[in-house]
Every structure is written in structure tokens, then in C-alpha cells.
Design an enzyme around this catalytic site. Structure first.
Site, PDB file in Angstrom:
ATOM      1  N   ARG A   7       0.831  -1.216   0.000  1.00 19.22           N
ATOM      2  CA  ARG A   7       0.000   0.000   0.000  1.00 19.22           C
ATOM      3  C   ARG A   7       0.863   1.263   0.000  1.00 19.22           C
ATOM      4  O   ARG A   7       0.404   2.358  -0.319  1.00 19.22           O
ATOM      5  CB  ARG A   7      -0.962  -0.011   1.204  1.00 19.22           C
ATOM      6  CG  ARG A   7      -1.939   1.153   1.256  1.00 19.22           C
ATOM      7  CD  ARG A   7      -3.230   0.856   2.041  1.00 19.22           C
ATOM      8  NE  ARG A   7      -2.978   0.094   3.250  1.00 19.22           N
ATOM      9  CZ  ARG A   7      -2.466   0.606   4.382  1.00 19.22           C
ATOM     10  NH1 ARG A   7      -2.157   1.891   4.444  1.00 19.22           N
ATOM     11  NH2 ARG A   7      -2.263  -0.157   5.435  1.00 19.22           N
TER      12      ARG A   7
ATOM     13  N   ASP B 122      -7.831  19.788 -13.199  1.00 12.40           N
ATOM     14  CA  ASP B 122      -8.165  18.510 -13.832  1.00 12.40           C
ATOM     15  C   ASP B 122      -7.811  18.640 -15.320  1.00 12.40           C
ATOM     16  O   ASP B 122      -8.503  19.321 -16.073  1.00 12.40           O
ATOM     17  CB  ASP B 122      -9.659  18.230 -13.641  1.00 12.40           C
ATOM     18  CG  ASP B 122     -10.100  16.895 -14.239  1.00 12.40           C
ATOM     19  OD1 ASP B 122      -9.390  16.376 -15.130  1.00 12.40           O
ATOM     20  OD2 ASP B 122     -11.165  16.389 -13.833  1.00 12.40           O
TER      21      ASP B 122
ATOM     22  N   LYS C 218      -8.603   7.681 -19.041  1.00 14.57           N
ATOM     23  CA  LYS C 218      -8.985   8.251 -20.334  1.00 14.57           C
ATOM     24  C   LYS C 218      -7.804   8.222 -21.312  1.00 14.57           C
ATOM     25  O   LYS C 218      -7.338   7.167 -21.652  1.00 14.57           O
ATOM     26  CB  LYS C 218      -9.556   9.660 -20.117  1.00 14.57           C
ATOM     27  CG  LYS C 218     -10.578   9.753 -18.977  1.00 14.57           C
ATOM     28  CD  LYS C 218     -11.863   8.982 -19.244  1.00 14.57           C
ATOM     29  CE  LYS C 218     -12.747   8.790 -18.018  1.00 14.57           C
ATOM     30  NZ  LYS C 218     -13.044   9.985 -17.241  1.00 14.57           N
TER      31      LYS C 218
ATOM     32  N   TYR D 139     -17.000  17.550 -14.607  1.00 19.40           N
ATOM     33  CA  TYR D 139     -17.157  16.101 -14.549  1.00 19.40           C
ATOM     34  C   TYR D 139     -18.169  15.748 -13.452  1.00 19.40           C
ATOM     35  O   TYR D 139     -18.067  16.250 -12.329  1.00 19.40           O
ATOM     36  CB  TYR D 139     -15.808  15.431 -14.278  1.00 19.40           C
ATOM     37  CG  TYR D 139     -15.947  13.946 -14.233  1.00 19.40           C
ATOM     38  CD1 TYR D 139     -16.235  13.225 -15.392  1.00 19.40           C
ATOM     39  CD2 TYR D 139     -15.858  13.249 -13.044  1.00 19.40           C
ATOM     40  CE1 TYR D 139     -16.409  11.852 -15.362  1.00 19.40           C
ATOM     41  CE2 TYR D 139     -16.031  11.873 -13.004  1.00 19.40           C
ATOM     42  CZ  TYR D 139     -16.307  11.189 -14.171  1.00 19.40           C
ATOM     43  OH  TYR D 139     -16.492   9.842 -14.131  1.00 19.40           O
TER      44      TYR D 139
HETATM   45  C1  LIG Z   1     -13.399  10.338 -15.937  1.00 19.19           C
HETATM   46  C2  LIG Z   1     -13.103  11.657 -15.378  1.00 19.19           C
HETATM   47  C3  LIG Z   1     -12.840  11.826 -14.008  1.00 19.19           C
HETATM   48  C4  LIG Z   1     -12.921  10.687 -13.011  1.00 19.19           C
HETATM   49  O1  LIG Z   1     -11.970   9.707 -13.257  1.00 19.19           O
HETATM   50  P1  LIG Z   1     -12.186   8.147 -12.908  1.00 19.19           P
HETATM   51  O2  LIG Z   1     -10.925   7.527 -13.419  1.00 19.19           O
HETATM   52  O3  LIG Z   1     -13.430   7.695 -13.623  1.00 19.19           O
HETATM   53  O4  LIG Z   1     -12.348   8.033 -11.431  1.00 19.19           O
HETATM   54  C5  LIG Z   1     -12.528  13.100 -13.556  1.00 19.19           C
HETATM   55  N1  LIG Z   1     -12.462  14.159 -14.405  1.00 19.19           N
HETATM   56  C6  LIG Z   1     -12.714  14.028 -15.719  1.00 19.19           C
HETATM   57  C7  LIG Z   1     -12.637  15.235 -16.593  1.00 19.19           C
HETATM   58  C8  LIG Z   1     -13.028  12.779 -16.259  1.00 19.19           C
HETATM   59  O5  LIG Z   1     -13.287  12.676 -17.570  1.00 19.19           O
END
Ligand SMILES: *Cc1c(COP(=O)(O)O)cnc(C)c1O
Length: 355
Positions: A46, A169, A194, A98
Site C-alpha cells: 500500500r 483537472d 482516459k 465532470y
Molecule cells: C473520468 C473523469 C474523471 C474521473 O476519473 P475516474 O478515473 O473515472 O475516477 C474526472 N475528471 C474528468 C474530466 C473525467 O473525464
């Protein structure tokens, strides 16, 4: 050549490799270990994992960060960031973003854990006016799914002038388009799920920083919350990141063509494409059912949520209860993949006939 001079295509391929020694594999093995012999750099699974580190190094190099922490998901990475803020801290954040981030922030606000000032992040004046007395600015640009673009360097600069922390983000734009640490953000988050991983087969997140003290606090958050990534997922994402620049450039150039074609199609209105990235949102001239028929009417493009895979997907965003009421019922968000653009357009054209 210093690593700093390398371009993203080269960084993605060359970083996180074992040393060039006779007999050494050119890929690291997957480290499947929960525990380690005492006295070494990692003592428990961990706290660290040898398969995380090359991926963390690759993301750091792409984002011009000093260090990166891998998390079990994008959402656990975001959760770790907000966990560092004191109880009741005022946070400025976009009212559109998001959906997972939106529900997390709304919950923190409702519970009194944070005092969230929701703003139109594309309205620079409004953002600046709300920074007064706030502790933290959270930016997502382009926004999801409306694809609004914030004046990112200006609002981050204004936040830093007032001694706020700033988090970004960067999932949609990726470091191929913007590197928020270079214009002052303290922490850059990715849903590695993504574009970075890029094959719709893992859930992972990351946080990248320059400041060692912030790194230590986030590492402590990851370790104590236990938001740790599986080594196999990390390995798949490292394999995926090797082609991230290639995939992203292809998807982005496809998206520019499709946005232009959509804009002149008689069944479509209000195409939103910020001029970069590989997500295009548009409205169907018709109701929610017409938009659903279009999403089900393609052969190549899958009616599915998420984005950033090599394969194109689309969905009607308001099928989600959590989606903001300001998003029209007939809005489709298209995540453009790496297929041939003419095949994609033929598929879209056929599906649009079902509106
Ligand atoms: C998918 C996404 C998230 C969350 O990520 P996960 O890997 O699904 O937890 C946060 N911000 C954006 C812009 C996203 O497209």
C-alpha cells in the site's frame, strides 16, 4: 540529451524503462507483491509498488512535474486533494464539470466539509470576484460536457496572487495542449482511465506536483485512505502511455474534421468544439428520444459513457440524473477515437438520419 529537452512522443516511449544492461528486459515486469523484505525502499504494497513508479515518472515528464502519485481512480485522486483542505474551507469551482467531481463537491458543501462557491469558470471576472477570502481554486477546462474554456493562466495567476492553492483537472486537454503546473497550478490531476491509458480497460488516476511538501501530504493521504492502484492496471496504463501522443494527435485531428462536418449537417445544432482536444458535443434538432435514436443508430461508434479510448464512443449526457440541468436534453457528447475519419463520418451521417 537531458530528459527536459525531449518531446512528448519521445518521453512517452522512453521514460520508465529499465537500464540498458545486457540481458535486461526492455519492459519492467509486473510487481505482484503485497510485502517486501525489510530494509529496502518499499516495505508494503500500500506504500509503493515498482510497477507504479515508471508510470508516475512518465506522467511527471509529460506534465513537467517533479513527482506524480498514481491512484486507484481519478476520483480517488480528486478526493485526496480536497482531503488536504481544512474543515469548512472556501473553494471556488466550476458549476459545470465532470459529474463525479460535481457530486463530490456538492456533498462536501452540503455536509459543511467545504464551502464551495460554484462559478461559471469561463467568466474570468466572476471567478476573480469569488477568489476573495477563498482557500482553493479547482479548475477543469475545457468543461465537461459543455466544452467551455476558462482563461486558465489568468485565473490560476489571480488565485496564486491571493495565496490560494490551485488544482487542475487536465484529463480533457492533456499535456499535449496545456501543462497547468507551468502556469502556476499546485497540483494537476488526471483520470488516467482516459487518454493516458487510452484503451478503455483500466480505471486509474494521478496527481502531479512540483512541491515536495505537497507531494508528502498527498502520499500520506493515498497511503492512509488506501486508494492504491492495482499493479496490473498500472502496467496496462504504462503500455498505453507509450502511444498516448500518437493516439491523441490522431483523435484530435479527427475531432476537428468531425466538428466541422457536424456544424454543416441539417439535423445538428450548437456544435461545441474548443479547437483542441478530442471531445465534441452537439445537439440534435429533435428531442431526447431523437438523440437516443442517433446514439443507438451507429455501427462503429458505441453508445457508451466515458472517453479517451482508441475507439469512438458517444452518449446523450442527460441520460444521467447527475448531469447538470443546464445541459440540453438533446446534447450528445462524442469522444472521438483513432478510426479513419471518413469511416467515422459515414457512421455519424447514417446515425443522424435516424433523428
Ligand atoms: C473520468 C473523469 C474523471 C474521473 O476519473 P475516474 O478515473 O473515472 O475516477 C474526472 N475528471 C474528468 C474530466 C473525467 O473525464
Amino acid at each position: 540529451m537531458a530528459a527536459d529537452d525531449l518531446r512528448p512522443e519521445t518521453i512517452a516511449i522512453s521514460s520508465g524503462r529499465p537500464p540498458h544492461l545486457a540481458g535486461e528486459g526492455i519492459n519492467l515486469p509486473i510487481s505482484l507483491n503485497s510485502t517486501f523484505v525489510a530494509g529496502g525502499p518499499i516495505s508494503y504494497g500500500r506504500f509503493g509498488n515498482e510497477t507504479w513508479h515508471p508510470l508516475e515518472d512518465a506522467i511527471s515528464a509529460l506534465e513537467e512535474a517533479d513527482s506524480t502519485l498514481l491512484f486507484s481512480s481519478g476520483m480517488s485522486a480528486i478526493t485526496a486533494v480536497f482531503s488536504l483542505l481544512p474543515h469548512g474551507a472556501p473553494v471556488v469551482a466550476s458549476h459545470e464539470g465532470y459529474s463525479g467531481t460535481m457530486s463530490l463537491l456538492k456533498r462536501h458543501h452540503k455536509d459543511g466539509r467545504l464551502e464551495v462557491r460554484f462559478v461559471d469558470i469561463t467568466d474570468t471576472k466572476e471567478v476573480i470576484s469569488q477568489l476573495q477570502g477563498a482557500a482553493f481554486l479547482w479548475v477543469e477546462s475545457p468543461t465537461n460536457p459543455g466544452l467551455g474554456v476558462a482563461d486558465v493562466a489568468v485565473i490560476i495567476g489571480e488565485a496564486k496572487k491571493r495565496n490560494l492553492g490551485a488544482g487542475f483537472d487536465n484529463t480533457f486537454a492533456t499535456p499535449m495542449n496545456q501543462k497547468p503546473l507551468t502556469f502556476g497550478a499546485d497540483v494537476v490531476m488526471h483520470s488516467v482511465t482516459k487518454y493516458l491509458a487510452g484503451h478503455s480497460d483500466v480505471i486509474l488516476g494521478s496527481l502531479s506536483v512540483k512541491d515536495p511538501a505537497l507531494y508528502a501530504r498527498l502520499l500520506d493521504a493515498r497511503t492512509s485512505f488506501g486508494a492504491t492502484a492495482g499493479p496490473f492496471e498500472a502496467w496496462l496504463a504504462l503500455r498505453g502511455i507509450r502511444t498516448f501522443p500518437l493516439r491523441f494527435e490522431k483523435a484530435q485531428s479527427n475531432a476537428a474534421v468531425l466538428a466541422k462536418n457536424l456544424a454543416s449537417h441539417s439535423s445538428v445544432s450548437n456544435v461545441r468544439y474548443p479547437g483542441f482536444g478530442a471531445v465534441v458535443s452537439f445537439e440534435i434538432k429533435g428531442d431526447a428520444e431523437a438523440a437516443e435514436r442517433v446514439c443507438d443508430g451507429a455501427t462503429l461508434i458505441v453508445n457508451a459513457t466515458s472517453l479517451g479510448g482508441v475507439e469512438s464512443t458517444w452518449e446523450r449526457r442527460r441520460r444521467w440524473e447527475l448531469e447538470s440541468q443546464s445541459i440540453p436534453e438533446n446534447l450528445i457528447r462524442l469522444s472521438v477515437g483513432c478510426e479513419h475519419v471518413e469511416d467515422l463520418w459515414a457512421d455519424i451521417d447514417t446515425a443522424l438520419a435516424k433523428a
